[in-house]
Design a protein around this motif. Structure first.
Motif, PDB file in Angstrom:
ATOM      1  N   THR A 118      49.542  46.739  44.655  1.00  0.00           N
ATOM      2  CA  THR A 118      50.567  46.306  44.960  1.00  0.00           C
ATOM      3  C   THR A 118      50.746  46.281  46.738  1.00  0.00           C
ATOM      4  O   THR A 118      51.647  45.832  47.279  1.00  0.00           O
ATOM      5  N   THR A 119      49.393  46.449  47.186  1.00  0.00           N
ATOM      6  CA  THR A 119      49.388  46.420  48.700  1.00  0.00           C
ATOM      7  C   THR A 119      48.583  45.541  49.234  1.00  0.00           C
ATOM      8  O   THR A 119      49.013  44.464  50.237  1.00  0.00           O
ATOM      9  N   LEU A 120      47.576  44.974  48.345  1.00  0.00           N
ATOM     10  CA  LEU A 120      46.856  43.704  48.689  1.00  0.00           C
ATOM     11  C   LEU A 120      46.791  42.702  47.593  1.00  0.00           C
ATOM     12  O   LEU A 120      46.366  43.522  46.522  1.00  0.00           O
ATOM     13  N   LEU A 121      46.992  41.604  47.804  1.00  0.00           N
ATOM     14  CA  LEU A 121      47.185  40.551  46.377  1.00  0.00           C
ATOM     15  C   LEU A 121      45.685  40.413  46.195  1.00  0.00           C
ATOM     16  O   LEU A 121      45.360  39.865  44.967  1.00  0.00           O
ATOM     17  N   SER A 122      44.612  40.436  46.848  1.00  0.00           N
ATOM     18  CA  SER A 122      43.194  40.167  46.530  1.00  0.00           C
ATOM     19  C   SER A 122      42.672  41.355  45.499  1.00  0.00           C
ATOM     20  O   SER A 122      41.826  41.034  44.595  1.00  0.00           O
ATOM     21  N   VAL A 123      43.229  42.478  46.006  1.00  0.00           N
ATOM     22  CA  VAL A 123      42.720  43.628  45.101  1.00  0.00           C
ATOM     23  C   VAL A 123      43.724  43.479  43.463  1.00  0.00           C
ATOM     24  O   VAL A 123      42.958  43.472  42.553  1.00  0.00           O
ATOM     25  N   HIS A 124      44.901  43.127  43.735  1.00  0.00           N
ATOM     26  CA  HIS A 124      45.505  42.827  42.434  1.00  0.00           C
ATOM     27  C   HIS A 124      44.777  41.753  41.700  1.00  0.00           C
ATOM     28  O   HIS A 124      44.639  41.845  40.566  1.00  0.00           O
ATOM     29  N   MET A 125      44.088  40.645  42.236  1.00  0.00           N
ATOM     30  CA  MET A 125      43.523  39.636  41.750  1.00  0.00           C
ATOM     31  C   MET A 125      42.259  40.050  40.839  1.00  0.00           C
ATOM     32  O   MET A 125      42.209  39.364  40.022  1.00  0.00           O
ATOM     33  N   VAL A 126      41.516  40.971  41.643  1.00  0.00           N
ATOM     34  CA  VAL A 126      40.645  41.605  40.846  1.00  0.00           C
ATOM     35  C   VAL A 126      41.037  42.317  39.626  1.00  0.00           C
ATOM     36  O   VAL A 126      40.184  42.262  38.436  1.00  0.00           O
ATOM     37  N   GLN A 127      41.867  43.086  39.587  1.00  0.00           N
ATOM     38  CA  GLN A 127      42.565  43.827  38.651  1.00  0.00           C
ATOM     39  C   GLN A 127      42.852  42.754  37.517  1.00  0.00           C
ATOM     40  O   GLN A 127      42.594  42.989  36.188  1.00  0.00           O
ATOM     41  N   HIS A 128      43.827  41.755  37.708  1.00  0.00           N
ATOM     42  CA  HIS A 128      43.908  40.552  36.839  1.00  0.00           C
ATOM     43  C   HIS A 128      42.876  40.285  36.051  1.00  0.00           C
ATOM     44  O   HIS A 128      42.876  40.170  34.948  1.00  0.00           O
ATOM     45  N   MET A 129      41.723  39.850  36.722  1.00  0.00           N
ATOM     46  CA  MET A 129      40.534  39.303  36.083  1.00  0.00           C
ATOM     47  C   MET A 129      39.866  40.292  34.987  1.00  0.00           C
ATOM     48  O   MET A 129      39.695  40.021  33.965  1.00  0.00           O
ATOM     49  N   VAL A 130      39.853  41.509  35.478  1.00  0.00           N
ATOM     50  CA  VAL A 130      39.439  42.671  34.474  1.00  0.00           C
ATOM     51  C   VAL A 130      40.314  42.825  33.120  1.00  0.00           C
ATOM     52  O   VAL A 130      40.100  42.704  32.076  1.00  0.00           O
ATOM     53  N   LEU A 131      41.628  42.773  33.414  1.00  0.00           N
ATOM     54  CA  LEU A 131      42.520  42.978  32.370  1.00  0.00           C
ATOM     55  C   LEU A 131      42.587  41.949  31.505  1.00  0.00           C
ATOM     56  O   LEU A 131      42.678  42.072  30.252  1.00  0.00           O
ATOM     57  N   SER A 132      42.472  40.723  31.868  1.00  0.00           N
ATOM     58  CA  SER A 132      42.817  39.472  31.144  1.00  0.00           C
ATOM     59  C   SER A 132      41.454  38.975  30.339  1.00  0.00           C
ATOM     60  O   SER A 132      41.515  38.051  29.594  1.00  0.00           O
ATOM     61  N   MET A 133      40.333  39.371  31.240  1.00  0.00           N
ATOM     62  CA  MET A 133      39.276  38.622  30.468  1.00  0.00           C
ATOM     63  C   MET A 133      38.007  39.816  29.956  1.00  0.00           C
ATOM     64  O   MET A 133      37.736  39.827  28.873  1.00  0.00           O
ATOM     65  N   VAL A 134      37.763  40.910  30.808  1.00  0.00           N
ATOM     66  CA  VAL A 134      36.846  41.763  30.512  1.00  0.00           C
ATOM     67  C   VAL A 134      37.211  42.764  29.445  1.00  0.00           C
ATOM     68  O   VAL A 134      36.602  43.017  28.614  1.00  0.00           O
ATOM     69  N   VAL A 135      38.429  42.853  29.494  1.00  0.00           N
ATOM     70  CA  VAL A 135      39.159  44.244  28.652  1.00  0.00           C
ATOM     71  C   VAL A 135      38.881  43.629  27.303  1.00  0.00           C
ATOM     72  O   VAL A 135      38.553  43.939  26.259  1.00  0.00           O
ATOM     73  N   PRO A 136      39.703  42.360  27.205  1.00  0.00           N
ATOM     74  CA  PRO A 136      39.836  41.779  25.844  1.00  0.00           C
ATOM     75  C   PRO A 136      38.532  41.527  25.027  1.00  0.00           C
ATOM     76  O   PRO A 136      38.482  41.664  23.945  1.00  0.00           O
ATOM     77  N   LEU A 137      37.656  40.767  25.780  1.00  0.00           N
ATOM     78  CA  LEU A 137      36.317  40.682  25.247  1.00  0.00           C
ATOM     79  C   LEU A 137      35.511  41.890  24.749  1.00  0.00           C
ATOM     80  O   LEU A 137      35.324  41.881  23.588  1.00  0.00           O
ATOM     81  N   SER A 138      35.534  42.757  25.511  1.00  0.00           N
ATOM     82  CA  SER A 138      34.912  44.247  25.044  1.00  0.00           C
ATOM     83  C   SER A 138      35.576  44.605  23.919  1.00  0.00           C
ATOM     84  O   SER A 138      35.021  45.346  22.960  1.00  0.00           O
ATOM     85  N   LEU A 139      37.029  44.706  23.794  1.00  0.00           N
ATOM     86  CA  LEU A 139      37.578  45.417  22.822  1.00  0.00           C
ATOM     87  C   LEU A 139      37.436  44.419  21.523  1.00  0.00           C
ATOM     88  O   LEU A 139      37.266  45.162  20.326  1.00  0.00           O
TER      89      LEU A 139
END
Length: 344
Positions: A118-139
Motif C-alpha cells: 500500500t506504499t508503492l504501486l509497483s510492489v502491489h503490482m508484483v503482488q497482484h501477478m503472484v496472487l492472480s497467476m502463480v498461486v492459482p496455477l500451483s494450486l
C-alpha cells in the motif's frame, strides 16, 4: 469538519477512514499560499524500499496468515491419511500445492511485498501477478479436489460431489465466462473506486487478495488442473484461451503506463507529504513502472502457463497412444486365439 480538528497538527481522521486500515491515516496541517490545508499522511513510517526488504521485512497479516496455514495443513493432513492407508500420492503435487501455491500466497501477503503493497504501486503490482497467476496455477497442479475425494468420509465426499455437479459450479467454470471475469476484474480494480477502497480499509484490502486468487483459480483450474472439474474443454481450446491472456496483460499494462490520472492518487500523494516523502519515488514514474511490471510479468508468466499446458497436452497424447496400442494388441491377440489352427 470542526475547525479545531483541521488546525490540530496530528488529529486522527476517525470518521472518514476505517480504523483497521493497513496505514491508519491522520491529518497534518500544510500551508499553501497562506491557507492551512489538512494533509493525509500515515502513522506507520517504513524505511526506504530495497529489493532486500522483500525477503527480510516480514509481518503478520492475520487473515491471509490463518488462511495459508489452514489450507496447507488440511492438504498435508489428506496426504498423511493416504500414506497411512498405504496409497501413494505424487510428491510433485504436494510440492506444487503447499510450497509453490500456498507458499507463494504466504510470501505475497506476509513478506516485504505485503509490507509495502500500500506504499508503492509497483510492489502491489508484483503482488497482484503472484496472487492472480502463480498461486492459482500451483494450486491447480496440486489436485486438491482429487485428494479430497480420496480421503474424505462418505458423507462429506457426497457433498463435495454434489457441489462439483451443481449448476452453480458449471456456470462459474464455463470457460468463456471465467475468461471474461479474469479479464474484467483488473480493469474494474484499477479504474474504479475499488482500489482506493482497498487502500483505506484493511478488510477490503484482504478481500482483494482473496478475490485475485479466486478469479485466477476459476479461469486456470479447468485449463491447467488435474482435478475432475466441470468446464474442462479440449486442449486446443485451452491453448487458445491461454494465448488470449498475453495481449490482455500487455494492453492493460500499456494503458496504466499511459494514464495521466494517478491510480490511488490521493493516497500516494498524501504519503509523500509525510516522513516517507524523502525516499518515495515520483508517483507518475512509479505508476509507469507498475504498468511495465504488469505488461512484462504477464507475458512471462503467460508463457510459463503455455509451456505447462503444452507439456500436459503432449503427455495426454502419449498416454492416449499407449492406450490405443494396448487396445490394438489385445484385439490382435484375441483374433489369433479365435483363428482356427492350420489344417483344422
Amino acid at each position: 469538519m470542526p475547525e479545531s480538528l483541521l488546525l490540530s497538527p496530528r488529529a486522527p481522521l476517525c470518521r472518514e477512514w476505517d480504523p483497521r486500515a493497513p496505514r491508519p491515516p491522520v491529518f497534518e496541517s500544510h500551508i499553501v499560499h497562506g491557507v492551512i490545508h489538512p494533509v493525509l499522511t500515515t502513522d506507520e513510517v517504513l524505511p526506504r524500499f530495497t529489493l532486500a526488504r522483500v525477503f527480510t521485512d516480514w509481518g503478520i497479516d492475520p487473515l491471509p496468515f490463518v488462511l495459508a496455514v489452514w489450507v496447507a495443513g488440511l492438504y498435508l493432513w489428506g496426504v498423511a491419511v493416504l500414506t497411512r492407508r498405504g496409497d501413494r500420492w505424487p510428491v510433485g503435487r504436494t510440492l506444487a500445492f503447499v510450497v509453490a501455491g500456498m507458499g507463494s500466497f504466504f510470501f505475497a501477503t506476509q513478506s516485504g511485498l505485503g509490507r509495502y503493497d500500500t506504499t508503492l504501486l509497483s510492489v502491489h503490482m508484483v503482488q497482484h501477478m503472484v496472487l492472480s497467476m502463480v498461486v492459482p496455477l500451483s494450486l491447480a497442479l496440486g489436485a486438491p479436489v482429487t485428494l479430497a475425494l480420496r480421503t474424505l468420509p462418505a458423507r462429506p465426499r457426497r457433498w463435495l460431489l454434489a457441489v462439483l455437479h451443481s449448476r452453480v459450479a458449471k456456470v462459474l467454470s464455463f470457460p468463456p465466462l471465467a475468461f471474461l471475469l479474469y479479464v474484467v476484474s483488473p480493469w474494474a480494480l484499477y479504474f474504479s473506486s475499488w482500489y482506493d477502497a482497498s487502500l483505506a480499509s484493511a478488510y477490503v484490502h484482504e478481500m482483494m487478495h482473496v478475490h485475485l486468487v479466486a478469479v485466477g483459480a476459476l479461469f486456470f483450474w479447468p485449463l491447467m488442473g488435474i482435478d475432475p472439474l466441470p468446464g474442462r474443454v479440449g486442449y486446443p481450446f485451452r491453448v487458445l484461451l491461454t494465448v488470449l491472456t498475453l495481449p490482455f496483460h500487455a494492453f492493460l499494462g500499456v494503458t496504466i503506463m499511459g494514464q495521466s490520472t494517478l491510480i490511488g492518487g490521493e493516497h500516494y500523494l498524501a504519503l509523500r507529504e509525510g516522513p516517507m516523502g524523502a525516499w518515495l519515488p515520483d508517483p507518475y514514474e512509479e505508476q509507469h513502472l507498475a504498468g511495465g511490471i504488469l505488461w512484462g510479468a504477464g507475458d512471462l508468466i503467460g508463457l510459463v502457463f503455455f509451456a505447462v499446458l503444452f507439456t500436459q497436452w503432449v503427455r495426454s497424447s502419449m498416454a492416449e497412444a499407449k492406450r490405443e496400442d494396448r487396445r490394438l494388441d489385445m484385439m490382435e491377440a484375441r483374433a489369433r486365439r479365435e483363428q482356427p489352427p492350420p489344417g483344422g
